[in-house]
Motif scaffolding. Structure first.
Motif, mmCIF file in Angstrom:
data_model
loop_
_atom_site.group_PDB
_atom_site.id
_atom_site.type_symbol
_atom_site.label_atom_id
_atom_site.label_comp_id
_atom_site.label_asym_id
_atom_site.label_seq_id
_atom_site.Cartn_x
_atom_site.Cartn_y
_atom_site.Cartn_z
ATOM 1 N N GLY A 208 49.983 35.217 18.665
ATOM 2 C CA GLY A 208 51.111 34.356 19.037
ATOM 3 C C GLY A 208 51.079 32.994 18.370
ATOM 4 O O GLY A 208 52.067 32.246 18.423
ATOM 5 N N LEU A 209 49.957 32.650 17.760
ATOM 6 C CA LEU A 209 49.872 31.336 17.101
ATOM 7 C C LEU A 209 50.376 31.368 15.670
ATOM 8 O O LEU A 209 50.618 30.332 15.058
ATOM 9 N N GLN A 210 50.487 32.579 15.127
ATOM 10 C CA GLN A 210 51.068 32.763 13.797
ATOM 11 C C GLN A 210 50.355 31.993 12.688
ATOM 12 O O GLN A 210 50.846 30.990 12.178
ATOM 13 N N ALA A 211 49.180 32.497 12.374
ATOM 14 C CA ALA A 211 48.411 31.915 11.277
ATOM 15 C C ALA A 211 47.857 33.043 10.427
ATOM 16 O O ALA A 211 47.140 33.902 10.942
ATOM 17 N N SER A 212 48.213 33.073 9.174
ATOM 18 C CA SER A 212 47.554 34.023 8.274
ATOM 19 C C SER A 212 47.359 33.394 6.913
ATOM 20 O O SER A 212 47.926 32.339 6.609
ATOM 21 N N ALA A 213 46.565 34.077 6.096
ATOM 22 C CA ALA A 213 46.243 33.522 4.771
ATOM 23 C C ALA A 213 46.333 34.620 3.730
ATOM 24 O O ALA A 213 46.167 35.804 4.034
ATOM 25 N N LEU A 214 46.641 34.209 2.521
ATOM 26 C CA LEU A 214 46.712 35.128 1.390
ATOM 27 C C LEU A 214 45.691 34.678 0.364
ATOM 28 O O LEU A 214 45.556 33.473 0.128
ATOM 29 N N ILE A 215 45.006 35.633 -0.217
ATOM 30 C CA ILE A 215 44.112 35.316 -1.326
ATOM 31 C C ILE A 215 44.780 35.918 -2.566
ATOM 32 O O ILE A 215 44.916 37.144 -2.661
ATOM 33 N N ILE A 216 45.188 35.053 -3.471
ATOM 34 C CA ILE A 216 45.848 35.523 -4.695
ATOM 35 C C ILE A 216 45.118 34.870 -5.869
ATOM 36 O O ILE A 216 45.262 33.677 -6.124
ATOM 37 N N GLN A 217 44.318 35.696 -6.554
ATOM 38 C CA GLN A 217 43.428 35.118 -7.565
ATOM 39 C C GLN A 217 44.117 34.898 -8.904
ATOM 40 O O GLN A 217 43.726 34.039 -9.680
ATOM 41 N N ASN A 218 45.165 35.689 -9.147
ATOM 42 C CA ASN A 218 45.917 35.538 -10.389
ATOM 43 C C ASN A 218 46.844 34.318 -10.239
ATOM 44 O O ASN A 218 47.704 34.275 -9.348
ATOM 45 N N ASP A 219 46.674 33.310 -11.137
ATOM 46 C CA ASP A 219 47.411 32.041 -10.977
ATOM 47 C C ASP A 219 48.925 32.231 -10.973
ATOM 48 O O ASP A 219 49.631 31.645 -10.164
ATOM 49 N N SER A 220 49.419 33.074 -11.909
ATOM 50 C CA SER A 220 50.877 33.155 -11.978
ATOM 51 C C SER A 220 51.443 33.933 -10.784
ATOM 52 O O SER A 220 52.503 33.595 -10.260
ATOM 53 N N ASN B 12 32.633 37.845 28.964
ATOM 54 C CA ASN B 12 33.010 38.816 29.988
ATOM 55 C C ASN B 12 34.320 39.509 29.610
ATOM 56 O O ASN B 12 35.398 39.069 30.000
ATOM 57 N N PHE B 13 34.200 40.610 28.866
ATOM 58 C CA PHE B 13 35.406 41.329 28.451
ATOM 59 C C PHE B 13 35.951 42.215 29.576
ATOM 60 O O PHE B 13 37.001 42.825 29.418
ATOM 61 N N ASP B 14 35.204 42.292 30.695
ATOM 62 C CA ASP B 14 35.688 43.106 31.822
ATOM 63 C C ASP B 14 36.720 42.364 32.664
ATOM 64 O O ASP B 14 37.429 42.971 33.454
ATOM 65 N N LYS B 15 36.778 41.054 32.507
ATOM 66 C CA LYS B 15 37.623 40.237 33.383
ATOM 67 C C LYS B 15 39.103 40.540 33.161
ATOM 68 O O LYS B 15 39.582 40.544 32.028
ATOM 69 N N ILE B 16 39.811 40.778 34.269
ATOM 70 C CA ILE B 16 41.256 41.035 34.183
ATOM 71 C C ILE B 16 41.995 39.706 34.269
ATOM 72 O O ILE B 16 41.776 38.928 35.192
ATOM 73 N N ILE B 17 42.847 39.459 33.310
ATOM 74 C CA ILE B 17 43.684 38.258 33.348
ATOM 75 C C ILE B 17 45.127 38.731 33.481
ATOM 76 O O ILE B 17 45.568 39.573 32.701
ATOM 77 N N ASP B 18 45.812 38.211 34.458
ATOM 78 C CA ASP B 18 47.206 38.628 34.681
ATOM 79 C C ASP B 18 48.072 38.043 33.552
ATOM 80 O O ASP B 18 48.176 36.836 33.424
ATOM 81 N N ARG B 19 48.656 38.932 32.762
ATOM 82 C CA ARG B 19 49.484 38.447 31.640
ATOM 83 C C ARG B 19 50.973 38.529 31.961
ATOM 84 O O ARG B 19 51.793 38.169 31.129
ATOM 85 N N LYS B 20 51.293 39.046 33.148
ATOM 86 C CA LYS B 20 52.721 39.151 33.495
ATOM 87 C C LYS B 20 53.314 37.755 33.601
ATOM 88 O O LYS B 20 52.656 36.820 34.054
ATOM 89 N N ASN B 21 54.548 37.620 33.181
ATOM 90 C CA ASN B 21 55.261 36.339 33.201
ATOM 91 C C ASN B 21 54.598 35.281 32.321
ATOM 92 O O ASN B 21 54.622 34.096 32.629
ATOM 93 N N SER B 22 53.950 35.737 31.246
ATOM 94 C CA SER B 22 53.365 34.770 30.306
ATOM 95 C C SER B 22 54.133 34.828 28.982
ATOM 96 O O SER B 22 53.649 34.363 27.970
ATOM 97 N N LYS B 23 55.316 35.458 29.008
ATOM 98 C CA LYS B 23 56.134 35.660 27.811
ATOM 99 C C LYS B 23 55.398 36.520 26.785
ATOM 100 O O LYS B 23 55.563 36.374 25.580
ATOM 101 N N SER B 24 54.559 37.415 27.305
ATOM 102 C CA SER B 24 53.820 38.318 26.427
ATOM 103 C C SER B 24 54.735 39.470 26.021
ATOM 104 O O SER B 24 55.353 40.105 26.876
ATOM 105 N N VAL B 25 54.804 39.748 24.740
ATOM 106 C CA VAL B 25 55.632 40.872 24.266
ATOM 107 C C VAL B 25 55.123 42.168 24.898
ATOM 108 O O VAL B 25 55.886 43.003 25.374
ATOM 109 N N LYS B 26 53.799 42.305 24.922
ATOM 110 C CA LYS B 26 53.194 43.538 25.431
ATOM 111 C C LYS B 26 53.525 43.761 26.913
ATOM 112 O O LYS B 26 53.852 44.874 27.319
ATOM 113 N N TRP B 27 53.429 42.706 27.714
ATOM 114 C CA TRP B 27 53.549 42.863 29.166
ATOM 115 C C TRP B 27 54.948 42.550 29.700
ATOM 116 O O TRP B 27 55.355 43.102 30.715
ATOM 117 N N ASP B 28 55.657 41.646 29.054
ATOM 118 C CA ASP B 28 56.934 41.181 29.631
ATOM 119 C C ASP B 28 58.172 41.731 28.938
ATOM 120 O O ASP B 28 59.283 41.431 29.364
#
Ligand code: PLP
Length: 388
Positions: free
Chosen positions: A241-253, A3-19
């Motif tokens: 907000g969870l801060q997870a990313s990955a790098l693919i680097i095929q060249n060993d050096s 349900n992407f129509d559902k509104i979730i109140d993000r105020k006061n959630s320490k959201s950069v976008k909303w707060d």
């Protein structure tokens, strides 16, 4: 199913976008449609995995494992037909952090780095803050679609201090998904001038209107190409907000060098929830993502038809990926400062001003449509009232 129509109140959630609009725009009496996160909860499977991890109750040091790399391998093979080896994967809390690491790893102070404005603003900041120089290969807009000026790109790459090219693929804010032909030309030029490519592919999973993303490093080439590919579940599954990313680097050096610089900064792992969420998202989030894409396509088409009807002077550049729409407001003939005032005071709407993305962004605005339809409708009303 979702349900992407559902509104979730993000105020006061320490959201950069909303707060944090007061800090960024000087007021909090605005509807925030700026920073790139969506107003949708993450897939249920991600939330479940996080809950289970919380229930465990012990949050000691952790690390991504072989399983994490295999999950990423499977995701890239399934979604992008790109076959990588597990050992080629390394991690970073964020892509912007990774850009900083790459700049330190592969360039010296004073070296030149090529970017393609209008482009994601931290590309400028990371280069400048690390005392490197920017070279601009500005994109050009033809019939509502951005294109690369390859002659100019070659000139910039041929600069003897040009060491790195930061590619945004798909491109933020233009929404372009670069074709295999365009990417192959980039490879040819970078190999010819011995420039390393950092390809930021953070938006590559959210492909709209049947566009097809080619990871630049998946393109076979006769010579070795030096590429650092940045991917993340953060935009795709709304878990920035969870801060997870990955790098693919095929060249060993290149990979060893990258990890060495990370270690010099004490960056040796990810936090426990980042690993948990990344694994769950890439393993189980595919169906959710497919439905999200359909929803976002409807939102994009809604903006287009709404503005065509109510404010045709604002031109919509249809994004081929992600949930950010680049609006061409040049026809209004008002400067950035005036636009900002009208949006905030009259429209009560917080949007990213185009000039933040470099000089070719002047006369444009970026709007985030990763929100329920009703929020988007309200945003469109406010946009039109700002300029009416
Ligand atoms: C092109 C691009 N790269 C990187 C990021 C941010 O990545 P991170 O939060 O992992 O630093 C964004 C966020 O909007 C982005 O659009």
């Amino acid at each position: 199913m979702y349900n992407f129509d559902k509104i979730i109140d993000r105020k006061n959630s320490k959201s950069v976008k909303w707060d944090f609009t007061k800090d960024v725009f000087g007021t909090d009496d605005v509807l925030p449609m700026w920073v790139a996160d969506m107003d949708f909860p993450a897939p249920e499977e991600v939330i479940k995995a996080m809950k289970e991890r919380v229930e465990h109750g012990i949050f000691g040091y952790t690390k991504p494992t072989k399983l994490t790399a295999e999950i990423i391998q499977n995701w890239l093979a399934r979604r992008h037909n790109w076959k990588i080896q597990a050992k080629e994967v390394t991690y970073s809390p964020g892509i912007v952090t990774a850009l900083g690491t790459a700049i330190l790893a592969y360039t010296e102070r004073g070296d030149h780095i090529v970017i393609q404005p209008p482009v994601y603003h931290p590309f400028f900041e990371m280069v400048k803050k690390n005392d490197r120089q920017l070279l601009y290969n500005n994109l050009s807009l033809h019939n509502g679609r951005y294109e690369i000026n390859f002659d100019d790109l070659e000139n910039k790459l041929a600069d003897e201090r040009a060491k790195l090219f930061i590619l945004c693929s798909p491109h933020n804010p233009s929404g372009r998904v670069w074709s295999k032909e365009e990417l192959t030309k980039i490879i040819t030029l970078c190999v010819k001038h011995n420039v390393i490519i950092v390809s930021d592919e953070i938006h590559s999973d959210i492909l709209l209107f049947d566009n097809h993303h080619t990871p630049i490093a998946s393109i076979p080439y006769e010579h070795e190409v030096k590429i650092i590919t940045c991917i993340a579940p953060s935009k795709t599954f709304n878990i920035a907000g969870l801060q997870a990313s990955a790098l693919i680097i095929q060249n060993d050096s290149l990979r060893r060098r990258f990890v060495e610089v990370q270690r010099s900064q004490g960056l040796t792992s990810l936090n426990i929830f980042a690993v948990t969420a990344m694994e769950a998202a890439y393993q189980y989030g595919g169906n959710w993502l497919d439905e999200l894409i359909t929803y976002l396509e409807q939102n994009v088409l809604f903006v287009k038809s709404y503005l065509e009807k109510h404010f045709p002077e604002i031109k919509v550049i249809i994004p081929e990926a992600s949930y950010l729409i680049w609006l061409d407001i040049r026809e209004l003939g008002i400067n950035d400062e005036e636009v900002r005032k009208l949006l905030l005071r009259k429209g009560k709407l917080a949007l990213e001003s185009g000039s933040k993305y470099g000089e070719p962004g002047e006369g444009f605005l970026r709007i985030n449509v990763g929100c329920p339809k009703s929020t988007l409708e309200e945003g469109m009303k406010r946009l039109v009232s700002a300029f009416s």
